[in-house]
Write a protein that holds these residues in place. Structure first.
Motif, PDB file in Angstrom:
ATOM      1  N   HIS A  55      -5.078   8.396  -3.168  1.00  0.00           N
ATOM      2  CA  HIS A  55      -4.307   8.080  -1.962  1.00  0.00           C
ATOM      3  C   HIS A  55      -4.589   9.105  -0.854  1.00  0.00           C
ATOM      4  O   HIS A  55      -4.897   8.731   0.268  1.00  0.00           O
ATOM      5  CB  HIS A  55      -2.811   8.007  -2.250  1.00  0.00           C
ATOM      6  N   CYS A  56      -4.459  10.371  -1.182  1.00  0.00           N
ATOM      7  CA  CYS A  56      -4.696  11.408  -0.161  1.00  0.00           C
ATOM      8  C   CYS A  56      -6.142  11.400   0.311  1.00  0.00           C
ATOM      9  O   CYS A  56      -6.417  11.554   1.497  1.00  0.00           O
ATOM     10  CB  CYS A  56      -4.326  12.784  -0.703  1.00  0.00           C
ATOM     11  N   ASN A  57      -7.077  11.223  -0.608  1.00  0.00           N
ATOM     12  CA  ASN A  57      -8.490  11.271  -0.258  1.00  0.00           C
ATOM     13  C   ASN A  57      -8.931  10.032   0.508  1.00  0.00           C
ATOM     14  O   ASN A  57      -9.581  10.134   1.544  1.00  0.00           O
ATOM     15  CB  ASN A  57      -9.341  11.443  -1.520  1.00  0.00           C
ATOM     16  N   SER A  58      -8.577   8.851   0.034  1.00  0.00           N
ATOM     17  CA  SER A  58      -9.110   7.618   0.603  1.00  0.00           C
ATOM     18  C   SER A  58      -8.208   6.960   1.634  1.00  0.00           C
ATOM     19  O   SER A  58      -8.703   6.264   2.512  1.00  0.00           O
ATOM     20  CB  SER A  58      -9.381   6.607  -0.514  1.00  0.00           C
ATOM     21  N   HIS A  59      -6.905   7.148   1.527  1.00  0.00           N
ATOM     22  CA  HIS A  59      -5.996   6.466   2.444  1.00  0.00           C
ATOM     23  C   HIS A  59      -5.444   7.382   3.525  1.00  0.00           C
ATOM     24  O   HIS A  59      -5.064   6.918   4.587  1.00  0.00           O
ATOM     25  CB  HIS A  59      -4.828   5.833   1.681  1.00  0.00           C
ATOM     26  N   GLN A  60      -5.358   8.659   3.256  1.00  0.00           N
ATOM     27  CA  GLN A  60      -4.776   9.587   4.218  1.00  0.00           C
ATOM     28  C   GLN A  60      -5.866  10.345   4.985  1.00  0.00           C
ATOM     29  O   GLN A  60      -6.076  10.101   6.152  1.00  0.00           O
ATOM     30  CB  GLN A  60      -3.839  10.570   3.520  1.00  0.00           C
ATOM     31  N   LYS A  61      -6.543  11.236   4.309  1.00  0.00           N
ATOM     32  CA  LYS A  61      -7.487  12.118   4.995  1.00  0.00           C
ATOM     33  C   LYS A  61      -8.768  11.404   5.415  1.00  0.00           C
ATOM     34  O   LYS A  61      -9.236  11.571   6.527  1.00  0.00           O
ATOM     35  CB  LYS A  61      -7.833  13.324   4.108  1.00  0.00           C
ATOM     36  N   ARG A  62      -9.331  10.655   4.504  1.00  0.00           N
ATOM     37  CA  ARG A  62     -10.606   9.975   4.739  1.00  0.00           C
ATOM     38  C   ARG A  62     -11.611  10.976   5.323  1.00  0.00           C
ATOM     39  O   ARG A  62     -11.919  11.963   4.691  1.00  0.00           O
ATOM     40  CB  ARG A  62     -10.401   8.749   5.632  1.00  0.00           C
ATOM     41  N   GLU A  63     -12.123  10.715   6.500  1.00  0.00           N
ATOM     42  CA  GLU A  63     -13.080  11.617   7.156  1.00  0.00           C
ATOM     43  C   GLU A  63     -12.414  12.448   8.255  1.00  0.00           C
ATOM     44  O   GLU A  63     -13.107  13.068   9.070  1.00  0.00           O
ATOM     45  CB  GLU A  63     -14.254  10.823   7.741  1.00  0.00           C
ATOM     46  N   LEU A  64     -11.096  12.456   8.274  1.00  0.00           N
ATOM     47  CA  LEU A  64     -10.388  13.206   9.315  1.00  0.00           C
ATOM     48  C   LEU A  64     -10.548  14.706   9.080  1.00  0.00           C
ATOM     49  O   LEU A  64     -10.396  15.191   7.965  1.00  0.00           O
ATOM     50  CB  LEU A  64      -8.897  12.850   9.315  1.00  0.00           C
ATOM     51  N   PHE A  65     -10.839  15.402  10.134  1.00  0.00           N
ATOM     52  CA  PHE A  65     -10.948  16.857  10.078  1.00  0.00           C
ATOM     53  C   PHE A  65     -10.739  17.400  11.491  1.00  0.00           C
ATOM     54  O   PHE A  65     -11.684  17.809  12.175  1.00  0.00           O
ATOM     55  CB  PHE A  65     -12.304  17.285   9.512  1.00  0.00           C
ATOM     56  N   PRO A  66      -9.477  17.367  11.954  1.00  0.00           N
ATOM     57  CA  PRO A  66      -9.190  17.792  13.326  1.00  0.00           C
ATOM     58  C   PRO A  66      -9.588  19.247  13.573  1.00  0.00           C
ATOM     59  O   PRO A  66      -9.490  20.090  12.685  1.00  0.00           O
ATOM     60  CB  PRO A  66      -7.685  17.621  13.462  1.00  0.00           C
TER      61      PRO A  66
ATOM     62  N   GLY B 202      -0.127  13.013   5.218  1.00  0.00           N
ATOM     63  CA  GLY B 202       1.078  12.219   4.989  1.00  0.00           C
ATOM     64  C   GLY B 202       2.022  12.902   4.026  1.00  0.00           C
ATOM     65  O   GLY B 202       2.608  12.262   3.156  1.00  0.00           O
ATOM     66  N   LEU B 203       2.189  14.209   4.171  1.00  0.00           N
ATOM     67  CA  LEU B 203       2.981  14.983   3.216  1.00  0.00           C
ATOM     68  C   LEU B 203       4.461  14.619   3.199  1.00  0.00           C
ATOM     69  O   LEU B 203       5.161  14.960   2.249  1.00  0.00           O
ATOM     70  CB  LEU B 203       2.812  16.485   3.471  1.00  0.00           C
TER      71      LEU B 203
ATOM     72  N   ASP C  48       7.682   8.440  -0.705  1.00  0.00           N
ATOM     73  CA  ASP C  48       7.574   8.669  -2.149  1.00  0.00           C
ATOM     74  C   ASP C  48       7.417  10.152  -2.466  1.00  0.00           C
ATOM     75  O   ASP C  48       7.952  10.634  -3.473  1.00  0.00           O
ATOM     76  CB  ASP C  48       6.424   7.854  -2.756  1.00  0.00           C
ATOM     77  N   LEU C  49       6.722  10.895  -1.613  1.00  0.00           N
ATOM     78  CA  LEU C  49       6.561  12.332  -1.846  1.00  0.00           C
ATOM     79  C   LEU C  49       7.858  13.087  -1.603  1.00  0.00           C
ATOM     80  O   LEU C  49       8.221  13.990  -2.366  1.00  0.00           O
ATOM     81  CB  LEU C  49       5.448  12.899  -0.969  1.00  0.00           C
ATOM     82  N   VAL C  50       8.563  12.727  -0.537  1.00  0.00           N
ATOM     83  CA  VAL C  50       9.840  13.383  -0.220  1.00  0.00           C
ATOM     84  C   VAL C  50      10.825  13.157  -1.367  1.00  0.00           C
ATOM     85  O   VAL C  50      11.470  14.098  -1.847  1.00  0.00           O
ATOM     86  CB  VAL C  50      10.391  12.861   1.122  1.00  0.00           C
ATOM     87  N   ARG C  51      10.925  11.924  -1.824  1.00  0.00           N
ATOM     88  CA  ARG C  51      11.825  11.592  -2.938  1.00  0.00           C
ATOM     89  C   ARG C  51      11.395  12.336  -4.210  1.00  0.00           C
ATOM     90  O   ARG C  51      12.229  12.875  -4.941  1.00  0.00           O
ATOM     91  CB  ARG C  51      11.824  10.079  -3.159  1.00  0.00           C
ATOM     92  N   GLY C  52      10.101  12.396  -4.460  1.00  0.00           N
ATOM     93  CA  GLY C  52       9.587  13.089  -5.643  1.00  0.00           C
ATOM     94  C   GLY C  52       9.872  14.573  -5.619  1.00  0.00           C
ATOM     95  O   GLY C  52      10.257  15.154  -6.645  1.00  0.00           O
TER      96      GLY C  52
END
Length: 194
Positions: free
Chosen positions: A44-55, A100-101, A105-109
């Motif tokens: 999820h983090c690799n493919s759906h969130q970060k992808r190729e983003l690198f601000p 997407g920290l 689901d992460l906040v609840r976890g």
């Protein structure tokens, strides 16, 4: 490479199934085989969130917190009672956004992990004198659980004024002083940024 057993370097929840090039290969092909550029991430983090983003900032410096080279808590603060990360710096804000920290689901976890960790610490404190083997198993479970960043944050907060209120009692604060739990560098050297 990561806290917990094979956990994602970014969210700490999902099992690390992917190797992410922290600095994307499209931007830094020479880092393709640079070990510190390979981070264990969940899909999820690799493919759906970060992808190729690198601000990057206006000078070209990366704006994402690099968990291999710096302490994320210089840029992020975990509010234990809610499970929400708050940014302490611009880099922290961008890191929260890109990964997407603060996804629901992460906040609840993380909020649930805080309740579990408090309970496990209390159990460990009660078992120390009577069942050393089970007390040791609790330490292993604390290290291996999803959201091990919750325990790390608790270790950082334990020496602050009012820690007994935030951490739900003096018994928990005392349990966090146990040398068996001091497995992260700098965990007891926290100074709040605000």
């Amino acid at each position: 490479m990561t806290t917990g057993i094979r956990r994602c370097m970014y969210c700490g929840d999902g099992l690390g199934t992917d190797i992410d090039h922290f600095e994307p290969l499209a931007e830094a092909p020479s880092r393709a085989f640079d070990w510190p550029n390979h981070l264990l991430a969940c899909s999820h983090c690799n493919s759906h969130q970060k992808r190729e983003l690198f601000p990057r900032d206006e000078d070209g410096a990366p704006l994402l917190v690099d968990p291999t080279a710096e302490d994320p808590y210089e840029h992020l603060e975990l509010v234990l009672s809610t499970g929400v990360y708050e940014a302490l710096t611009r880099r922290g804000d961008i890191t929260i956004e890109v990964f997407g920290l603060n996804r629901a689901d992460l906040v609840r976890g993380r909020a649930s992990a805080f309740v579990r960790t408090v309970s496990m610490l209390r159990d460990r404190a009660r078992l120390l004198g009577s069942d050393a083997e089970e007390a040791a198993e609790i330490v292993t479970s604390l290290r291996d659980q999803p959201f091990a960043d919750v325990l790390y944050a608790m270790l950082r907060y334990r020496s602050l004024p009012g820690a007994h209120l935030v951490l739900r009692g003096g018994e928990v604060v005392d349990a966090l002083g146990d040398p068996a739990l001091q497995f992260w560098p700098h965990a007891g050297e926290f100074e709040p940024s605000r």
